[in-house]
Scaffold this active site. Sequence first.
Site, PDB file in Angstrom:
ATOM      1  N   GLY A  62      61.141  88.775  52.377  1.00  0.00           N
ATOM      2  CA  GLY A  62      62.377  89.462  52.040  1.00  0.00           C
ATOM      3  C   GLY A  62      63.215  88.636  51.083  1.00  0.00           C
ATOM      4  N   CYS A  63      64.254  89.271  50.532  1.00  0.00           N
ATOM      5  CA  CYS A  63      65.067  88.590  49.522  1.00  0.00           C
ATOM      6  C   CYS A  63      65.906  87.468  50.126  1.00  0.00           C
ATOM      7  CB  CYS A  63      65.938  89.599  48.783  1.00  0.00           C
ATOM      8  SG  CYS A  63      66.901  90.713  49.832  1.00  0.00           S
ATOM      9  N   TYR A  64      66.629  87.754  51.201  1.00  0.00           N
ATOM     10  CA  TYR A  64      67.390  86.690  51.860  1.00  0.00           C
ATOM     11  C   TYR A  64      66.480  85.556  52.343  1.00  0.00           C
ATOM     12  CZ  TYR A  64      71.948  89.162  52.227  1.00  0.00           C
ATOM     13  OH  TYR A  64      73.151  89.768  51.987  1.00  0.00           O
TER      14      TYR A  64
END
Length: 346
Positions: free
Chosen positions: A158-160
């Site tokens: 995921g991005c985070y």
Amino acid sequence: MNVVVIGASGYVGAELIGLLTQHNKISIQHLLVSENSTSSGKTFAELHARWQGICALPLHSFSQQWFDQHISSPAHGIDAVFFATPHEFSAQWAQAFIEQGIKVFDLSGGFRLKDATHYPIHYGFEHQSLKALEQAQYGLAEWQADEIASSMLIAVPGCYPTASLLSLKPITSNALHQENSLIVVNGISGVTGAGRKASLATSFCEVSLTPYNILQHRHQPEISQEANAEVIFNPHLAPYKRGLLVTVTLQLKSDVTSQQVDEAYTQAYQNTPLVRIVNTWPKIDNVAHTPFADVHWQVDEAKHVVVVSCAIDNLLKGAASQAIQCANISLGLPSEYSLLMPGKSL
């Protein structure tokens, strides 16, 4: 590599397809949207005008019938599939592609957590594809290249978590932090992180800088799992389109020096062209619309604390361009191939 992209109508799918069209070692064979999507029948460029004159492939609806016609055949000619879909969809369909000898790059959260019991809690569904989950490999490109190359199912981070883990792992993998100490990750993302579907909560006129899903965000167990350390993750939504920044605070062991921390980050990223060690605190403007991650840190030896920040584009390094890195690794290419200049490495 001949590939299929499922989920071509969303923000991440569009960025992914844009990058694939620039890649001279990968050829898109089919672009697919959900079975009931109103985008079916349109061309990619009709839906995403930014790519007019670049990609005019048609969008087709995915269904069991489509799978039977195009994939359930020894002569399907497909090497890989990219899922830019809801989590439940990839969890349902990944194994079917693997059984046809097709490598899966999953940009959803369908395979990021190793423990199946966590999916009802964090993703709201029971994971039914335990065989696929067991063989899934987390795909943080700068840290897991060997595993990515040898696995048939890559869970693209995921991005985070991408920004958080790039910040954390030089410390945690070298055991420079105090065990069981409090690790706090504060993250800020633009509204594209919520996807393309219309919602009042992400309407630009409604968005103000605000924390959300505190102590219950689905990325918290993902970050903890891959950092091999428990973290507290505090996400924030900000009123801009794209870009993401995390700032991480860790307690260091009492005998750890600034030089040791510097060496840990230098050793981790000195040969990774897409992770840039910068000499000042990162800015989202410097990474938006790029595949780069910018990392900076500062140590307080008296307090035994290190603070690390990492900025990325949430749709690119946090999704689409990292998926390309994973595909490049699978092809035996440098992970940055085609991402810095079309069809080329650094």
